[in-house]
Design a protein around this motif. Structure first.
Motif, PDB file in Angstrom:
ATOM      1  N   PRO A   1      17.979  44.312 -23.903  1.00 19.62           N
ATOM      2  CA  PRO A   1      17.385  43.406 -24.888  1.00 19.62           C
ATOM      3  C   PRO A   1      18.216  42.128 -24.953  1.00 19.62           C
ATOM      4  CG  PRO A   1      17.494  45.636 -25.765  1.00 19.62           C
ATOM      5  CD  PRO A   1      18.235  45.659 -24.457  1.00 19.62           C
ATOM      6  N   ILE A   2      17.557  40.989 -24.982  1.00 27.18           N
ATOM      7  CA  ILE A   2      18.280  39.734 -24.773  1.00 27.18           C
ATOM      8  C   ILE A   2      19.333  39.488 -25.848  1.00 27.18           C
ATOM      9  CG2 ILE A   2      16.537  38.286 -25.910  1.00 27.18           C
ATOM     10  CD1 ILE A   2      17.090  36.265 -23.544  1.00 27.18           C
ATOM     11  N   THR A   3      19.094  39.962 -27.050  1.00 25.83           N
ATOM     12  CA  THR A   3      20.087  39.753 -28.116  1.00 25.83           C
ATOM     13  C   THR A   3      21.353  40.594 -27.882  1.00 25.83           C
ATOM     14  OG1 THR A   3      18.855  41.386 -29.387  1.00 25.83           O
ATOM     15  CG2 THR A   3      18.494  39.087 -29.951  1.00 25.83           C
TER      16      THR A   3
ATOM     17  N   ALA B   1      14.403  35.631 -30.668  1.00 30.71           N
ATOM     18  CA  ALA B   1      15.097  35.509 -29.383  1.00 30.71           C
ATOM     19  C   ALA B   1      14.326  36.222 -28.279  1.00 30.71           C
ATOM     20  CB  ALA B   1      16.510  36.080 -29.497  1.00 30.71           C
TER      21      ALA B   1
ATOM     22  N   ASP C   1      13.401  37.495 -18.580  1.00 33.70           N
ATOM     23  CA  ASP C   1      12.657  38.771 -18.605  1.00 33.70           C
ATOM     24  C   ASP C   1      13.535  39.924 -19.067  1.00 33.70           C
ATOM     25  OD1 ASP C   1      10.828  37.213 -17.116  1.00 33.70           O
ATOM     26  OD2 ASP C   1      11.735  37.892 -15.242  1.00 33.70           O
ATOM     27  N   SER C   2      14.738  39.667 -19.557  1.00 37.51           N
ATOM     28  CA  SER C   2      15.713  40.696 -19.955  1.00 37.51           C
ATOM     29  C   SER C   2      16.304  41.441 -18.770  1.00 37.51           C
ATOM     30  CB  SER C   2      15.111  41.757 -20.897  1.00 37.51           C
ATOM     31  OG  SER C   2      14.298  41.188 -21.863  1.00 37.51           O
TER      32      SER C   2
ATOM     33  N   ILE D   1      20.344  31.854 -25.174  1.00 33.28           N
ATOM     34  CA  ILE D   1      19.211  32.288 -26.007  1.00 33.28           C
ATOM     35  C   ILE D   1      18.616  31.099 -26.756  1.00 33.28           C
ATOM     36  CG2 ILE D   1      18.585  33.684 -28.024  1.00 33.28           C
ATOM     37  CD1 ILE D   1      20.548  35.793 -27.078  1.00 33.28           C
TER      38      ILE D   1
ATOM     39  N   SER E   1      17.494  46.503 -17.449  1.00 34.81           N
ATOM     40  CA  SER E   1      17.038  45.563 -18.476  1.00 34.81           C
ATOM     41  C   SER E   1      17.843  45.794 -19.747  1.00 34.81           C
ATOM     42  CB  SER E   1      15.549  45.757 -18.781  1.00 34.81           C
ATOM     43  OG  SER E   1      14.758  45.054 -17.868  1.00 34.81           O
TER      44      SER E   1
ATOM     45  N   MET F   1      11.463  44.749 -23.846  1.00 38.91           N
ATOM     46  CA  MET F   1      11.837  44.045 -22.624  1.00 38.91           C
ATOM     47  C   MET F   1      10.631  43.829 -21.717  1.00 38.91           C
ATOM     48  SD  MET F   1      15.408  46.150 -22.171  1.00 38.91           S
ATOM     49  CE  MET F   1      14.636  47.740 -22.489  1.00 38.91           C
ATOM     50  N   LEU F   2      10.550  42.645 -21.118  1.00 34.57           N
ATOM     51  CA  LEU F   2       9.402  42.316 -20.268  1.00 34.57           C
ATOM     52  C   LEU F   2       9.344  43.194 -19.030  1.00 34.57           C
ATOM     53  CD1 LEU F   2       8.846  38.471 -20.023  1.00 34.57           C
ATOM     54  CD2 LEU F   2       7.605  40.180 -21.326  1.00 34.57           C
ATOM     55  N   LYS F   3      10.512  43.530 -18.496  1.00 36.91           N
ATOM     56  CA  LYS F   3      10.568  44.348 -17.284  1.00 36.91           C
ATOM     57  C   LYS F   3      11.140  45.696 -17.648  1.00 36.91           C
ATOM     58  CE  LYS F   3      11.335  41.057 -13.525  1.00 36.91           C
ATOM     59  NZ  LYS F   3      12.405  40.494 -12.665  1.00 36.91           N
TER      60      LYS F   3
END
Lengths: 462, 462
Positions: free
Chosen positions: A349-351, B102, A381-382, A233, A347, B182-184
């Motif tokens: 969430p990146i966190t 993030a 893009d998660s 991240i 997908s 989320m992007l996708k």
């Protein structure tokens, strides 16, 4: 009634465009998801938009269910016919109608294979910015119906962002044509959005105007090792800031995946010794229109200095870059080397990514005896892909149990049960893990308004 | 019944949130389009989503028409109330809920002014990539409802491309929440698309998750002179190829516009002597994440050498770049220096631009005595603005005649009657110049499905 319907279809399209009974080849009966093998009533292959319109008009009058088929490369059963369906195959609606260099657009028929469209753009020194493994077989219409993703989303967006105009046939045979080439057009509701990503349940796309981009003049691929998801991240934020829109790909491979691809798959290199590390494959535009090599070197040096990266290798040639990408793209080896398995496209969430992966790995180890799990994905893009192998006979493979464990975990992390593959029939029962009752009710309202007799891809999505 | 309705609204929201009669200030009665001045029945100012939901639930039960208001900066009457409407003002739904560095997203309330949201992103070293002249007053909810455009579309897309998730209240008061980061996300129909650009006719946006970008680290502005539109098209193709996504703006001014802005508007510079030329204002990212100054110089040299450009001046400082942009942005002087006038926001396929402008200039000269016309626009996005002045009393200004001439000409060139301003009430009668009967019928189908009692912004768009 069935005979009457077939007679009408033959009458409307000509005998050669309507297949039934033993004329129906295997390829119309099952898609890449291999959910089932069905016996369609008939397969129609119209050669123009008017033909598609006539078919739907007739099927609508008879209340006859229709399944739309493109390249059949979907993984969720979206183009899988049911017994007794009329299959509308778009395979003869093929070709490039126009490449408009000044407007930087192309107009293509829905049945055109993606790779053919990519090539036509390249022939005009332009770039169709959507790419996925099935490029040789999948079709533009299917890419639109599923809002396809792939490796270039972080830079260019999903298929939705490439679509400027559409021609669509509605359930009752009405042709809706809006082959717009203009980037800005706010004249009324943007109806095309309703046919992108709705998997053929609201209408059949017959033709599209796609946005084209300049071809990136050169690019550089880099493999990096990182200790954990927090480092990923932090490094992603640094890359975004320094590289901006020159970032073309940001693909993460978890240790099990990287080990598998570099040890089990023959011919793949192992450019990084990285036991236990996460491995990142990053690609940046580095031509006239991209960042300089010095800037890229500086970025990597900073990443190493700040402890985000523990190692980095820059591809020194096109051949080496291709070898890096083979590590990521050798997923086609799974059926041979990892069967039986089931795979997921979600997908997160990146966190939440770190806790998601760590916990799910443990859950599967504990709940599914002898299972092996690999993680990889378009992390910028998660989008996370998960592959779970269990050494057992295919018949006793605990697919439903694994589905339930994974999707429950996705729900707990506020993720999406489908990042880029869609819902089709295979994910339908899990849709309420990612969408609320109110949302699903509104999807049904839309379906009822557009297709009151439910003849278009019935039973798919909602 | 009216008393009952107001009592219910006061009961639901509290007295202080419901204005009626003489409490209703002028600013709720007319928008920037100054179409009419209306007398709303009441103005409600909910402070949370539940409040908006209660208002719509009550109005729906009474079949009471509702107009949604944001910053009131629209130019087509989209937020103009009608007599007897309940106005739902979102001015108290203001604030930034979250900036997620993030994920590179922000979550904001619909009533947040655009500039406040831009600043919040900048405070986190991120960029909200939508910008327009009304930034200080217009609100995020209105930007979404109208799918706002502006100067950065060629690089970052319209507002639609910035929206990742929405919270919306439907006509019957149902809250639809999908605050996706989320992007996708292909889990079912992408319902948010239905509320972007539909001008509040299908639901009221209360909160949004917006995508953020890295801040371009530096940029360079250039003014160029060109002989004709063909040269512009050729140079645009060259720029796209060489500069790629480092192209931030590509704004064209026709001779009458450039002369006006450099001669009539006090304090503006005239960096190019260019009588009779088209003048292009181009901006490119030229920092770490952009092209090099050498590459930009090379591009301009090639343009000059190939005869696409006849002159070019590169801004040597931030102050000079600002001065270049003042030439383009001094449209706020029109009311003082060019009144009475009417203005247009249309899209024209770029290959048609030359004949469109040349012919329309002649038509207006011939058909509207003493008229003066200026053209300018976001040419890289096909977006053209037209301003027509006639030296006459405001009361006798031939607005309808000019509308008809311009929109007929747009129709003949397959253009759009609205590029970025929307339809509202002012352009509604011309909608069928850009959209087919089938399309307008489908818009009505949508409206009926989402708002069967037609209480939301009735009479707008369709």
């Amino acid at each position: 009634m069935t005979d009457q319907l077939i007679a009408k279809l033959r009458d409307a399209l000509g005998d050669h465009c309507v297949l039934f009974g033993s004329q129906i080849e295997q390829r119309y009966k099952t898609d890449w998801s291999r959910t089932v093998v069905a016996e369609p009533l008939a397969v129609v292959r119209p050669t123009d938009t008017a033909g598609v319109a006539r078919v739907l008009e007739i099927c609508c009058a008879y209340g006859q269910s229709v399944t739309v088929q493109g390249g059949m490369t979907g993984l969720v059963g979206g183009s899988q016919a049911a017994d007794g369906d009329v299959v509308v195959s778009l395979e003869r609606l093929t070709g490039i109608e126009d490449v408009d260099v000044a407007a930087s657009t192309m107009t293509v028929w829905a049945g055109t294979p993606l790779q053919m469209a990519q090539q036509a753009a390249a022939d005009h020194n332009l770039y169709l910015a959507i790419d996925l493994g099935a490029r040789g077989s999948c079709q533009i219409g299917g890419n639109i119906a599923t809002n396809a993703g792939g490796n270039r989303v972080i830079r260019y967006g999903m298929m939705r962002e490439q679509v400027l105009g559409l021609e669509v046939v509605l359930a009752d045979g009405t042709v809706l044509s809006h082959l717009n080439k203009m980037l800005k057009n706010n004249a009324g509701y943007d109806l095309k959005q309703l046919f992108i990503g709705t998997e053929g349940t609201l209408g059949i796309v017959t033709k599209a105007v796609l946005r084209l981009h300049p071809i990136p003049s050169a690019s550089t691929s880099v493999l990096c090792a990182l200790n954990n998801e927090s480092a990923v991240i932090a490094f992603l934020a640094r890359v975004r800031q320094r590289v901006g829109s020159s970032l073309l790909a940001f693909e993460l491979m978890w240790p099990e995946f990287y080990q598998f691809m570099t040890q089990r798959v023959q011919g793949n290199p192992k450019p990084l010794e990285s036991s236990g590390s996460l491995v990142l494959l990053m690609e940046c535009a580095t031509g006239n229109d991209g960042i300089s090599s010095e800037s890229l070197e500086e970025l990597l040096a900073l990443g190493l200095q700040e402890g985000e990266l523990t190692d980095a290798v820059v591809a020194q040639s096109g051949a080496q870059a291709e070898a890096f990408w083979r590590i990521r793209d050798s997923v086609s080896e799974f059926p041979t080397l990892f069967a039986p398995y089931c795979s997921f496209d979600v997908s997160i969430p990146i966190t939440q990514m770190q806790s998601f992966v760590t916990d799910l790995r443990q859950i599967l180890l504990k709940e599914v005896s002898n299972s092996k799990t690999m993680f990889f994905g378009h992390i910028g893009d998660s989008n996370l892909h998960i592959v779970v192998h269990v050494p057992t006979a295919r018949e006793t493979f605990p697919k439903h149990q694994i589905d339930e464990l994974v999707y429950t975990h996705v729900r707990q992390h506020s993720g999406s049960i489908s990042a880029e593959h869609g819902i089709g029939t295979r994910k339908k029962q899990w849709l309420n893990f990612s969408r609320s009752e109110a949302e699903i009710a509104l999807m049904r309202t839309l379906k009822n308004a557009f297709d009151p007799k439910h003849i278009l891809n019935p039973g798919k999505v909602v």
